[in-house]
Design a protein around this motif. Structure first.
Motif, mmCIF file in Angstrom:
data_model
loop_
_atom_site.group_PDB
_atom_site.id
_atom_site.type_symbol
_atom_site.label_atom_id
_atom_site.label_comp_id
_atom_site.label_asym_id
_atom_site.label_seq_id
_atom_site.Cartn_x
_atom_site.Cartn_y
_atom_site.Cartn_z
ATOM 1 N N ALA A 99 -8.273 1.195 18.313
ATOM 2 C CA ALA A 99 -7.062 0.910 17.969
ATOM 3 C C ALA A 99 -6.877 0.752 16.510
ATOM 4 O O ALA A 99 -5.933 1.747 16.059
ATOM 5 C CB ALA A 99 -6.010 0.082 18.306
ATOM 6 N N LYS A 100 -8.098 0.632 16.144
ATOM 7 C CA LYS A 100 -8.512 -0.161 15.047
ATOM 8 C C LYS A 100 -8.548 1.473 13.945
ATOM 9 O O LYS A 100 -8.438 1.665 13.399
ATOM 10 C CB LYS A 100 -9.455 -0.808 14.365
ATOM 11 N N GLN A 101 -9.830 2.239 14.890
ATOM 12 C CA GLN A 101 -9.995 3.461 14.591
ATOM 13 C C GLN A 101 -8.919 4.346 14.212
ATOM 14 O O GLN A 101 -8.492 5.781 13.860
ATOM 15 C CB GLN A 101 -11.197 3.999 15.332
ATOM 16 N N TRP A 102 -7.479 4.589 15.389
ATOM 17 C CA TRP A 102 -6.426 5.221 15.370
ATOM 18 C C TRP A 102 -5.946 5.679 13.822
ATOM 19 O O TRP A 102 -5.255 6.374 13.302
ATOM 20 C CB TRP A 102 -5.886 4.982 16.716
ATOM 21 N N ALA A 103 -5.597 4.074 14.464
ATOM 22 C CA ALA A 103 -4.726 3.415 12.777
ATOM 23 C C ALA A 103 -5.578 4.308 11.331
ATOM 24 O O ALA A 103 -4.448 4.411 10.776
ATOM 25 C CB ALA A 103 -4.328 2.059 12.968
ATOM 26 N N ALA A 104 -7.343 3.412 11.588
ATOM 27 C CA ALA A 104 -7.068 4.576 10.207
ATOM 28 C C ALA A 104 -7.120 5.472 10.001
ATOM 29 O O ALA A 104 -7.245 6.014 8.626
ATOM 30 C CB ALA A 104 -9.184 3.592 9.981
ATOM 31 N N GLY A 105 -7.110 7.096 11.524
ATOM 32 C CA GLY A 105 -7.335 7.561 11.335
ATOM 33 C C GLY A 105 -6.538 9.057 10.512
ATOM 34 O O GLY A 105 -5.321 8.099 10.412
ATOM 35 N N ALA A 149 0.386 -0.859 -0.211
ATOM 36 C CA ALA A 149 -0.373 -0.056 0.253
ATOM 37 C C ALA A 149 0.652 0.765 0.024
ATOM 38 O O ALA A 149 1.962 1.381 0.061
ATOM 39 C CB ALA A 149 -1.113 -0.645 1.557
ATOM 40 N N ASP A 150 0.475 2.543 -0.421
ATOM 41 C CA ASP A 150 0.731 3.216 -0.296
ATOM 42 C C ASP A 150 1.336 4.330 0.981
ATOM 43 O O ASP A 150 1.681 5.140 0.795
ATOM 44 C CB ASP A 150 0.307 4.994 -1.924
ATOM 45 N N GLU A 151 0.531 3.702 1.770
ATOM 46 C CA GLU A 151 0.419 4.214 3.179
ATOM 47 C C GLU A 151 0.319 2.928 3.959
ATOM 48 O O GLU A 151 -0.616 2.382 4.018
ATOM 49 C CB GLU A 151 -0.453 4.905 3.251
ATOM 50 N N VAL A 152 1.277 2.424 5.261
ATOM 51 C CA VAL A 152 0.801 1.252 5.878
ATOM 52 C C VAL A 152 0.524 1.831 7.356
ATOM 53 O O VAL A 152 1.377 2.518 7.774
ATOM 54 C CB VAL A 152 3.097 0.780 6.473
ATOM 55 N N ARG A 153 0.119 1.157 7.263
ATOM 56 C CA ARG A 153 -0.981 1.334 8.887
ATOM 57 C C ARG A 153 -1.225 -0.280 9.349
ATOM 58 O O ARG A 153 -1.894 -0.658 9.204
ATOM 59 C CB ARG A 153 -2.656 1.680 8.363
ATOM 60 N N SER A 207 9.045 6.066 4.318
ATOM 61 C CA SER A 207 7.991 6.455 3.882
ATOM 62 C C SER A 207 6.891 6.243 3.448
ATOM 63 O O SER A 207 6.143 7.365 4.521
ATOM 64 C CB SER A 207 8.528 7.999 2.751
ATOM 65 N N ALA A 208 6.857 4.771 3.987
ATOM 66 C CA ALA A 208 4.967 4.673 3.475
ATOM 67 C C ALA A 208 4.510 4.362 5.080
ATOM 68 O O ALA A 208 3.113 4.529 5.079
ATOM 69 C CB ALA A 208 4.579 3.017 2.468
ATOM 70 N N PHE A 209 5.204 3.909 5.885
ATOM 71 C CA PHE A 209 4.190 3.893 7.038
ATOM 72 C C PHE A 209 4.220 5.269 7.590
ATOM 73 O O PHE A 209 4.290 6.324 8.313
ATOM 74 C CB PHE A 209 5.755 3.296 8.372
ATOM 75 N N VAL A 252 12.333 -3.671 5.919
ATOM 76 C CA VAL A 252 11.486 -3.450 6.101
ATOM 77 C C VAL A 252 11.516 -1.538 5.900
ATOM 78 O O VAL A 252 10.828 -1.050 5.233
ATOM 79 C CB VAL A 252 10.114 -4.338 6.340
ATOM 80 N N LEU A 253 11.436 -1.488 7.021
ATOM 81 C CA LEU A 253 11.402 0.045 7.836
ATOM 82 C C LEU A 253 12.752 0.703 6.760
ATOM 83 O O LEU A 253 12.348 2.067 5.837
ATOM 84 C CB LEU A 253 12.622 0.115 9.400
#
Length: 122
Positions: free
Chosen positions: A116-122, A39-43, A76-78, A70-71
């Motif tokens: 936690a799921k919602q925070w990660a998605a936000g 993914a472009d952004e890793v959450r 930059s994606a994380f 991985v890091l």
């Protein structure tokens, strides 16, 4: 054991670890992890199960090897990583090393998994 959590918000990957995680298990999980990193952004939401007992044979070395790789490749994606655990030593470790991570990192209790799921998605 390492497993992918299915019930995650869009754009968030979920992982659950339990028992003693060996180097062979981490190696076997590498293709699945690669899919999560496409993914472009890793959450990520990482759930540390109550029966998690640390690393077994070769686990720490393989985790560090793959984790740093991985890091370096995807730093930059994380964007956000939520660690969900009730084990105090896990919480203390995350707080101790979190400042070094190139992304937002937050610790939640097991009863706060949905938050936690919602925070990660936000």
């Amino acid at each position: 054991m390492i497993e992918v959590l299915e019930d995650m918000p869009e754009g968030v990957a979920g992982i659950r670890v339990s028992g003693k995680v060996t180097g062979d298990e981490i190696s076997a999980f590498k293709p699945e992890m690669q899919k999560l990193l496409d993914a472009d952004e890793v959450r990520i939401v990482e759930v540390i199960a109550p029966d998690y007992d640390g690393f077994g044979h070769g686990g720490l070395v393989e985790d560090l090897k793959q984790g740093f790789g991985v890091l370096i490749k995807h730093h930059s994606a994380f964007k956000r990583v939520a660690v969900v655990a009730d084990k105090e030593w896990v919480r203390h470790t995350v707080h101790a090393v979190g400042w070094m991570m190139p992304y937002e990192l937050e610790v939640f209790g097991l009863d706060d998994l949905e938050r936690a799921k919602q925070w990660a998605a936000g």
